[in-house]
Design a protein around this motif. Structure first.
Motif, PDB file in Angstrom:
ATOM      1  N   UNK B  72       0.805  -1.224   0.000  1.00 52.19           N
ATOM      2  CA  UNK B  72       0.000   0.000   0.000  1.00 52.19           C
ATOM      3  C   UNK B  72       0.834   1.269   0.000  1.00 52.19           C
ATOM      4  N   UNK B  73       2.071   1.171   0.455  1.00 52.07           N
ATOM      5  CA  UNK B  73       2.899   2.372   0.523  1.00 52.07           C
ATOM      6  C   UNK B  73       3.259   2.867  -0.881  1.00 52.07           C
ATOM      7  N   UNK B  74       3.407   1.928  -1.819  1.00 48.72           N
ATOM      8  CA  UNK B  74       3.803   2.337  -3.167  1.00 48.72           C
ATOM      9  C   UNK B  74       2.689   2.148  -4.198  1.00 48.72           C
ATOM     10  N   UNK B  75       1.538   1.617  -3.773  1.00 48.97           N
ATOM     11  CA  UNK B  75       0.469   1.287  -4.726  1.00 48.97           C
ATOM     12  C   UNK B  75      -0.159   2.538  -5.330  1.00 48.97           C
ATOM     13  N   UNK B  76      -0.684   2.414  -6.545  1.00 48.54           N
ATOM     14  CA  UNK B  76      -1.429   3.506  -7.165  1.00 48.54           C
ATOM     15  C   UNK B  76      -2.853   3.512  -6.596  1.00 48.54           C
ATOM     16  N   UNK B  77      -3.533   4.674  -6.674  1.00 48.05           N
ATOM     17  CA  UNK B  77      -4.917   4.728  -6.189  1.00 48.05           C
ATOM     18  C   UNK B  77      -5.788   3.631  -6.793  1.00 48.05           C
ATOM     19  N   UNK B  78      -5.565   3.352  -8.081  1.00 45.51           N
ATOM     20  CA  UNK B  78      -6.384   2.350  -8.746  1.00 45.51           C
ATOM     21  C   UNK B  78      -6.199   0.961  -8.154  1.00 45.51           C
ATOM     22  N   UNK B  79      -4.964   0.643  -7.782  1.00 45.38           N
ATOM     23  CA  UNK B  79      -4.711  -0.662  -7.175  1.00 45.38           C
ATOM     24  C   UNK B  79      -5.344  -0.739  -5.784  1.00 45.38           C
ATOM     25  N   UNK B  80      -5.292   0.381  -5.043  1.00 46.14           N
ATOM     26  CA  UNK B  80      -5.893   0.384  -3.710  1.00 46.14           C
ATOM     27  C   UNK B  80      -7.413   0.240  -3.819  1.00 46.14           C
ATOM     28  N   UNK B  81      -8.006   0.883  -4.830  1.00 39.79           N
ATOM     29  CA  UNK B  81      -9.451   0.760  -5.016  1.00 39.79           C
ATOM     30  C   UNK B  81      -9.837  -0.687  -5.295  1.00 39.79           C
ATOM     31  N   UNK B  82      -9.042  -1.354  -6.129  1.00 38.24           N
ATOM     32  CA  UNK B  82      -9.326  -2.756  -6.451  1.00 38.24           C
ATOM     33  C   UNK B  82      -9.158  -3.626  -5.207  1.00 38.24           C
ATOM     34  N   UNK B  83      -8.148  -3.316  -4.415  1.00 34.28           N
ATOM     35  CA  UNK B  83      -7.912  -4.067  -3.178  1.00 34.28           C
ATOM     36  C   UNK B  83      -9.110  -3.938  -2.239  1.00 34.28           C
ATOM     37  N   UNK B  84      -9.611  -2.698  -2.093  1.00 37.07           N
ATOM     38  CA  UNK B  84     -10.748  -2.451  -1.201  1.00 37.07           C
ATOM     39  C   UNK B  84     -12.024  -3.106  -1.728  1.00 37.07           C
ATOM     40  N   UNK B  85     -12.121  -3.196  -3.038  1.00 42.15           N
ATOM     41  CA  UNK B  85     -13.324  -3.792  -3.611  1.00 42.15           C
ATOM     42  C   UNK B  85     -13.357  -5.288  -3.339  1.00 42.15           C
ATOM     43  N   UNK B  86     -12.198  -5.939  -3.459  1.00 44.93           N
ATOM     44  CA  UNK B  86     -12.218  -7.395  -3.477  1.00 44.93           C
ATOM     45  C   UNK B  86     -11.537  -8.077  -2.305  1.00 44.93           C
TER      46      UNK B  86
END
Lengths: 269, 227
Positions: B72-86
């Motif tokens: 999460x420290x280096x992730x893009x917003x889009x990757x974090x959104x996908x993480x939160x979704x799934x």
């Protein structure tokens, strides 16, 4: 423990951005409208743009939507036939995009509606502009969309001038979304509406984003609206993007002095 | 499933003379699948700060936070959104919703976002609301007018709607009566049993002892102020 891990990122990575903006600048004489703006917008994402009046939000939106020609920069849109720079494409091509893949919801519904044409006509007109000719089909689609934005079907033959401000705004949204655009530009879509109508509009927009998978760029000064609607947030000041990131990260842990001031200035209800 | 290494965080208050406040240093912990770990420490020690960094709404200064293979420290917003979704669920203490949306739709929303058909998502939402003793006559109303305990339970129903492989729980049993507290504890136990990795803050000591396999005292991650 590793079992669930590879699944999601395989799904996320391969897509291409829907809109890719690079080094966009626009000056009005010696005054800066917006300067060196770059970002990617992905399918299904909602991007919020906030900042005080005069910070360049609307200039940026107009440049993105092709209403204003930027001085420098690229706005690359993933068209059906591959990525194209909309700044350099011909005017007829850009106009075709504007009535098919794009939609623009103006702050003042009067700017986005034809006030002398009925509600049904306003919605049907956009369909006819993309080639629909069968009256029954057009009328049916118009009725369906009025229902989706919660306008009573019995009002289909009334002119928007007989509608309240909130109804006009919802009609403008129906007119814009009837052709199934992939990208919607919105300039203060909930500005000037009373709060109960705002809430209904927010819910409507969220549902549409989810069901139609559309992407949206929303300019607003209302932080509560972006928190509920936007996935990502861009903060502008004096024409420059001073901070961007996940909406809740920018609002909960703002890094730039101006964002900190903006967030701490909101009145608690 | 959740692994934090050498994480640090400070706040810079630009509008208050540029004060820099270090709040965390060298934080490390790990939560395996099917495990529940409690963050403990006095108020202000940094439990919520650490939790928010894992959720991604607080930025870290350095270190890494790995959840389900994503840093999460280096992730893009889009990757974090996908993480939160799934992958990553979060039950916060406060319910934040679009006003006027019916409770059942608030609970079903995470499932709809994942593409579940509406009828199925609603059925799942109703099962959870039923279990959490939210009276059926309230399901079609917006939770914004509910009591504190009811809002808390709606929030929990929403957080447990999708079987996330990793879950963050912020005081899930606060403001609940004994019967509802028991329902929540069972939900957490079921999540553990299906293999979810859970990181939580529990001021309810009995709940903490019953659910958690380990405690992590965040006081040791608090930077020592040079006197």
């Amino acid at each position: 423990m590793q079992a669930a891990e590879p699944s999601i990122f395989a799904k996320v990575k391969p897509q291409a951005p829907l809109l890719s903006v690079k080094g966009l600048s626009k000056c009005y004489g010696s005054r800066i409208g917006c300067a060196d703006v770059s970002f990617d917008l992905w399918p299904g994402e909602v991007l919020g743009i906030v900042g005080e009046s005069g910070s360049g939000k609307s200039t940026l939106l107009s440049c993105l939507a092709g209403h204003l020609a930027p001085d420098t920069g690229e706005v690359i849109f993933a068209t059906a036939s591959g990525p194209r720079d909309t700044v350099t494409m011909s005017e007829p091509e850009r106009r075709r995009l504007a009535r098919t893949d794009w939609a623009f919801v103006h702050q003042n519904p009067r700017d986005g509606l034809r006030m002398g044409v009925t509600a049904g006509g306003n919605v049907g007109e956009r369909l006819m502009a993309v080639g629909a000719r069968h009256y029954g089909t057009i009328r049916h689609a118009a009725t369906d969309w009025l229902g989706r934005v919660e306008i009573d079907a019995g009002r289909i033959d009334d002119r928007p001038s007989a509608f309240s401000g909130g109804m006009q705004q919802r009609l403008q949204i129906a007119r814009n979304l009837v052709t199934g655009p992939r990208l919607v530009f919105m300039d203060e879509p909930t500005g000037g509406l009373d709060v109960s109508v705002q809430a209904r509009l927010l819910d409507l927009l969220r549902g549409l984003v989810r069901e139609m998978g559309l992407s949206a760029i929303i300019v607003t000064h209302d932080l509560a609206v972006v928190r509920l609607l936007a996935d990502r947030l861009m903060v502008m000041k004096s024409g420059h993007v001073v901070e961007q990131g996940l909406t809740d990260q920018v609002l909960d842990d703002p890094q730039h002095a101006y964002t900190q001031l903006l967030v701490s200035s909101v009145l608690q209800v | 499933m959740i692994r934090i290494d050498n994480l640090s965080k400070s706040f810079t208050l630009h509008n208050q003379g540029g004060a820099v406040i270090p709040v965390m240093q060298g934080a490390s912990l790990h939560v395996g699948a099917g495990e529940c770990v409690a963050l403990v420490g006095a108020s202000g020690a940094g439990k919520s700060t650490l939790m928010r960094m894992v959720w991604g709404n607080y930025l870290a200064a350095s270190g890494s936070i790995n959840v389900g293979g994503l840093d999460l420290v280096t992730a893009t917003p889009r990757e974090i959104l996908a993480l939160r979704r799934e992958v990553l669920g979060y039950v916060s203490q406060f319910l934040r919703v679009v006003p006027r949306v019916p409770t059942v739709d608030v609970v079903a929303e995470p499932l709809l976002t994942l593409g579940m058909p509406q009828a199925q998502a609603r059925a799942r939402a109703e099962t959870l609301l039923e279990r959490l003793n939210i009276p059926r006559r309230l399901w079609s109303l917006s939770p914004t007018t509910f009591s504190g305990g009811e809002q808390q339970r709606v929030n929990i129903a929403r957080g447990f709607a999708h079987p996330y492989p990793a879950l963050l729980l912020d005081e899930p049993t606060a403001s609940l009566d004994a019967a509802n507290r028991e329902v929540v504890l069972q939900l957490v136990e079921e999540a553990k049993a299906r293999g979810a990795a859970i990181l939580g803050i529990f001021h309810d000591e009995a709940a903490r002892n019953r659910l958690c396999d380990r405690f992590v005292d965040v006081t040791r991650f608090t930077p020592q102020v040079a006197a």
